[in-house]
Design an enzyme around this catalytic site. Sequence first.
Site, PDB file in Angstrom:
ATOM      1  N   ASP A 165      41.077  94.268  91.389  1.00 34.02           N
ATOM      2  CA  ASP A 165      42.296  94.924  91.821  1.00 34.02           C
ATOM      3  C   ASP A 165      42.070  95.464  93.230  1.00 34.02           C
ATOM      4  O   ASP A 165      40.926  95.592  93.675  1.00 34.02           O
ATOM      5  CB  ASP A 165      42.627  96.051  90.828  1.00 34.02           C
ATOM      6  CG  ASP A 165      43.797  96.898  91.271  1.00 34.02           C
ATOM      7  OD1 ASP A 165      44.815  96.328  91.699  1.00 34.02           O
ATOM      8  OD2 ASP A 165      43.693  98.138  91.198  1.00 34.02           O
ATOM      9  N   ASP A 224      44.526  98.220  95.201  1.00 32.00           N
ATOM     10  CA  ASP A 224      44.903  99.623  95.365  1.00 32.00           C
ATOM     11  C   ASP A 224      44.300 100.525  94.296  1.00 32.00           C
ATOM     12  O   ASP A 224      44.414 100.253  93.099  1.00 32.00           O
ATOM     13  CB  ASP A 224      46.434  99.762  95.345  1.00 32.00           C
ATOM     14  CG  ASP A 224      47.071  99.129  96.562  1.00 32.00           C
ATOM     15  OD1 ASP A 224      46.586  99.387  97.673  1.00 32.00           O
ATOM     16  OD2 ASP A 224      48.045  98.361  96.402  1.00 32.00           O
ATOM     17  N   ASN A 256      41.834  99.674  87.812  1.00 32.72           N
ATOM     18  CA  ASN A 256      41.949 101.079  87.415  1.00 32.72           C
ATOM     19  C   ASN A 256      43.083 101.311  86.420  1.00 32.72           C
ATOM     20  O   ASN A 256      43.153 102.364  85.792  1.00 32.72           O
ATOM     21  CB  ASN A 256      42.167 101.970  88.645  1.00 32.72           C
ATOM     22  CG  ASN A 256      43.527 101.759  89.284  1.00 32.72           C
ATOM     23  OD1 ASN A 256      43.830 100.653  89.736  1.00 32.72           O
ATOM     24  ND2 ASN A 256      44.337 102.797  89.334  1.00 32.72           N
TER      25      ASN A 256
END
Length: 332
Positions: free
Chosen positions: A138, A140, A250
């Site tokens: 990922d 961001d 996240n």
Amino acid sequence: MKKINIQLPYKAKKRITTASMKVLPANKASSPIKLNKEKIMNESLDSSHKKRKVQYSPSSRNNFQSLKDKIFSPSEFMPTKNESKNRKMIIELSKKLLEYTSTLFKSNEHVKVQKNKGSTKYLPEANKITHKKTLILDLDETLVHSALKPFSIKSDLVLSIPFEDKTQTVHVLKRPNVDKFLEKVSKLYEVVIFTAGIQNYASPLLNKLDPNHYISYRLYREHCTQCNKLYIKDLNTIGRDLKDTIIIDNNPISYAFNKDNGLPILTWMTNQNDDELMKMIPLLEMLSTVEDVREIIKNVVSGGVINYAKVNALINSKKEQKDIKSTKKSKM
């Protein structure tokens, strides 16, 4: 890209009211960009982005949050200046996201998505020479944190991106050790970025973040599956064997359809003492050598976090087994 509607129980929706924040439609899926070989082209947003109304929870920052979610991966977390408080809030939010993900997965919606998407494969055929497994990262809050306003500390990168007939300034902080991390994992894996951010933002950012081309491919918002107003990264669509595929994100909702392939990482905003990326290296080194990564991930991930005590025990066990084999061979 198929839009899938799921009727979830009211209680499941209530656990994470911020789920209603992810509404933006995605562009029609296109091929990923191969680095070093194909020219990276910025593409304008589909006009539907401007027409669709975005609904958010009541907030004095609605307009600002709306713009952020249109550009970056939609975020549920609003940080404070207290890093200790931020960490507690992030862990609590992760638990709520995990509960929501479990409900989503139990609906068997991943089966419907596979049928609707058919034989979609976003990545070209895997390299049969290197035989590397695939590591999906990922962007961001996993590798970087971006904002539309300057930070209280100096930005690592500042971008000017075209967005809705304007030029938007984006300020970026790099997670501590991200450069070392990318270098190390690129030696072990075929590295792919899969972000829910738009290509106009993510592509120029990755050009600066990865000047050494450690990343092999990039996938953007348009490659996500929009499900119940959420962006899900369906690993069944990338064209890799799931037993050889890992995703680090996240947000556990991102890998709701492939939970046994997901390694959770703590959301990162600005904490300069963070060491989450480097903590993962020993685990990733071990996973690069196993037959099926899902068997190990199921063993070491619990409650939305990695149990590093179990990770260390597994690493030591495999090392002992290797030493025993070496000893036996030397005696023969």
